[in-house]
Structures are given as structure tokens and as C-alpha cells.
Design a protein around this motif. Structure first.
Motif, PDB file in Angstrom:
ATOM      1  N   VAL A  37      62.005 -16.700 -49.335  1.00 40.83           N
ATOM      2  CA  VAL A  37      60.673 -17.260 -49.087  1.00 40.83           C
ATOM      3  C   VAL A  37      60.158 -17.999 -50.315  1.00 40.83           C
ATOM      4  O   VAL A  37      59.664 -19.135 -50.216  1.00 40.83           O
ATOM      5  N   ASN A  38      60.272 -17.366 -51.492  1.00 40.37           N
ATOM      6  CA  ASN A  38      59.789 -17.995 -52.718  1.00 40.37           C
ATOM      7  C   ASN A  38      60.523 -19.297 -53.026  1.00 40.37           C
ATOM      8  O   ASN A  38      59.929 -20.279 -53.457  1.00 40.37           O
TER       9      ASN A  38
ATOM     10  N   PHE B 175      54.403 -21.824 -43.024  1.00 41.78           N
ATOM     11  CA  PHE B 175      54.180 -20.601 -43.788  1.00 41.78           C
ATOM     12  C   PHE B 175      52.732 -20.121 -43.672  1.00 41.78           C
ATOM     13  O   PHE B 175      52.427 -18.986 -44.031  1.00 41.78           O
TER      14      PHE B 175
ATOM     15  N   GLU C  69      62.042 -21.286 -50.839  1.00 41.50           N
ATOM     16  CA  GLU C  69      61.629 -22.314 -49.873  1.00 41.50           C
ATOM     17  C   GLU C  69      60.238 -22.846 -50.200  1.00 41.50           C
ATOM     18  O   GLU C  69      59.981 -24.051 -50.081  1.00 41.50           O
TER      19      GLU C  69
ATOM     20  N   TYR D 287      51.221 -15.132 -50.815  1.00 36.77           N
ATOM     21  CA  TYR D 287      52.610 -15.082 -51.287  1.00 36.77           C
ATOM     22  C   TYR D 287      52.670 -14.859 -52.796  1.00 36.77           C
ATOM     23  O   TYR D 287      51.887 -15.422 -53.559  1.00 36.77           O
TER      24      TYR D 287
END
Length: 337
Positions: free
Chosen positions: A285-286, A316, A288, A101
Motif C-alpha cells: 500500500v505504501n 484509496f 503504491e 495511511y
């Protein structure tokens, strides 16, 4: 590292021979649970396209006997070839290593979002350029800074004489104009605040510079005086006056008030653009990941710990936590409760 998971932090710069170099730092957790950052090396990049940067990173990681399959995070600067959504380095690595990520420094992202929108609007960009110019002109010499302090003291004495000076802690202290810095957006706020507090002394010093033919920056100072004071045939209308935006014909343009222009056409428009830019930079996403990761902070004896967020965090990483692992983890916590 014993085959531990790791993240990479990458930045690039040119050396004295004008060759593009890329510095790489590894970030991982050791057996004691300590977060370790280690500088790996500097890799020469023949090209700064995202594909070439990816190849250079893979070569460097391979030379350290590490596997890119253990990569779980990546962080770069905000340049387009590093961050680009379609062809950027971040996206190319994510396609091949989906659990790596990308997390950009949130403070820096906020800074970039504000600057991009501000510079994208002609009126806003001009406004901050003018503010910066005022600070530079007055701060160009000790003589001018002394003149600003003297004028500030005169204003304080004058308000004291007419008993119109607000008193209190931290009020009426000698201050200076703050220089803005693009990499620290709050510095712009400090600049505007200092100009606002010393508005009258600032105007007086600018007028003094214009009147003194021996001064430098006469043209710039004269322009700033015109903007601040409405001199040289430049009108600064009141809020109740009618305003016709620049570039429109006065005959064809629909007349609107200054209040409507500055609030609707400028302020609200900029706020909407800011929201769009923030949503583009701060992905779901970042966000969370950040909220879930905050649960592991040891601050105040792990006061932020939240079991449900930890379970969500584990989802994740399906390669490390399958459905059975998640169920076991949840059951164990349920028994503890």
C-alpha cells in the motif's frame, strides 16, 4: 484550515526534567494548493505505550477544534511502540481511521532495514565494529593522523619510483578515514572505501601504535593489527584454504571453502534477510501510494503525470471518491483525449 484534510507528524523525546514529551506537526494543503506544515504543540505523555500516545494525540487535535475524521496520514519514527504492526500507534489509529495511511520516511526505512539485518548477524556486526574501531584509533590524535598522511605519501613515492602508480583525474589525492554513522548507511560504505584505498598505510600506523609503548589504545590497536595482518597467532587464511565456522567441532564439521562460506553462508544469507526486512517495511500500500503521489509532482512541468495512476490513487480514498466520482473523472479525461 477550513476543515481541510490533514496529516500528522509525531516524535517524542525527554525534556530536562526527564518527562516524556510528544511534539506534533500538522501537514495540509491550503486553498492555493500549497503544502503547509505547522507545529501544533508539545503534549506531555504519562506513558509511551501506543494506547496512551493515541489518547494524547486525540486530546491535542481536539484542543485545536479539528476532527480526527479528517486525518488522512500519519508519520512517526521507527520505534516499536510507534510503528508496531499489532499494537503500535499506527495500527491503533488505522483501526479507527482507516484512511489515515501510515507513511514512514522511505530513506529512513531503508536505513533501518540495512542496520537491523547487519546488527543481527554476529560476523557482519563484528566486521563493521572492527572498521569503526580502526577509524577511531587512528583518528584519536593529530599525531596519528599525521603519521597516516606521511605513510600515504611514502607509498605514493615508492610506487612512482617503480613506475607502478596509476594516474588520472582524482587519483592519488590525499584522503582521510571516514567515520561511519548508523543514521546514514552510505557512511559505512565511505568508511570501507577509505580503509580499502589506504589499507597499507592504515596497517603501518596500527603497527606503529602497537610498537610505541607510550601510545594509548594499545590493546585495541594490537587486536586490529591481528585481524588485519594475521599476527599474534591469528591466522587469516587464503580463499582456497579450508574454513571451519567458529563454534563447530573440526572433527564433526563438514569442511567447506572460504569462498563457499563467505558467498553462500554469509553473503547470500544476508541478502535473503535484507529482502525479507525490506518487504516487511515497504508495504504494498505504501509503495503504491508513493508511486501514485509522484504523478502530482510539478517537477519538469508535471512530466510524471499519469491519468491511470491518478485514478488508482483516488481509489484509496472511497469516502472522497465514490464510484460515480471515479466514473465521471475517467469520462472527463477520455473526452479530453
Amino acid at each position: 484550515m477550513d476543515d481541510a484534510f490533514f496529516s500528522i507528524l509525531v516524535d517524542k523525546s525527554r525534556d530536562v526534567s526527564i518527562r516524556e514529551k510528544m511534539s506534533v506537526v500538522l501537514r495540509y494543503v491550503n486553498k492555493k494548493g500549497q503544502v503547509i506544515e505547522r507545529f501544533v504543540g508539545v503534549q506531555y505523555a504519562s506513558d509511551t505505550t501506543s494506547s496512551k500516545l493515541k489518547e494524547a494525540i486525540e486530546q491535542l487535535i481536539s484542543s485545536t477544534n479539528l476532527s480526527m475524521s479528517r486525518l488522512r496520514g500519519q508519520g512517526y519514527d521507527g520505534a516499536s511502540n510507534m510503528r508496531g504492526e499489532l499494537n503500535g500507534l499506527k495500527t491503533q489509529i488505522l483501526r479507527e481511521y482507516p484512511l489515515a495511511y501510515y507513511v514512514h520516511c522511505f530513506a529512513h526505512q531503508l536505513q533501518l532495514a540495512l542496520v537491523v539485518v547487519a546488527k543481527g548477524n554476529e560476523n557482519i556486526a563484528t566486521f563493521f565494529t572492527t572498521a569503526s574501531s580502526v577509524v577511531n584509533i587512528i583518528g584519536a590524535s593529530c599525531k596519528r593522523r599525521d603519521a597516516l598522511r606521511e605513510q600515504q605519501q611514502k607509498d605514493i613515492m615508492k610506487t612512482l619510483e617503480i613506475d607502478d602508480l596509476e594516474t588520472g583525474r582524482r587519483l592519488n589525492q590525499e584522503t582521510t578515514l571516514k567515520r561511519p554513522c548508523d543514521t546514514r548507511w552510505n557512511s559505512h560504505y565511505d568508511t570501507l572505501l577509505s580503509i580499502n584505498i589506504m589499507f597499507h598505510p592504515v596497517v603501518k600506523v596500527l603497527e606503529w601504535i602497537v610498537d610505541d609503548v607510550n601510545q594509548d589504545n594499545l590493546g585495541e590497536a594490537n587486536r586490529e593489527v591481528s585481524i588485519f595482518c594475521g599476527k599474534n597467532d591469528i591466522d587469516v587464511p587464503n580463499m582456497d584454504d579450508l574454513f571451519v565456522p567458529q563454534g563447530r567441532s573440526r572433527r564433526k564439521a563438514q569442511k567447506i571453502t572460504n569462498r563457499q562460506y563467505y558467498r553462500v553462508d554469509l553473503f547470500l544469507t544476508i541478502i535473503d534477510k535484507q529482502l525479507v526486512e525490506l518487504n516487511n517495511r515497504f508495504t504494498e500500500v505504501n509503495t503504491e501510494l508513493l508511486l501514485c503521489m509522484a504523478c502530482l509532482s510539478p517537477a519538469y512541468n508535471f512530466a510524471a503525470f499519469d491519468k491511470q495512476k491518478i485514478l488508482h490513487f483516488a481509489k484509496f480514498y472511497p469516502q472522497e471518491f465514490n464510484d460515480r466520482d471515479l466514473m465521471k473523472l475517467e469520462t472527463t479525461w477520455a473526452l479530453d483525449c
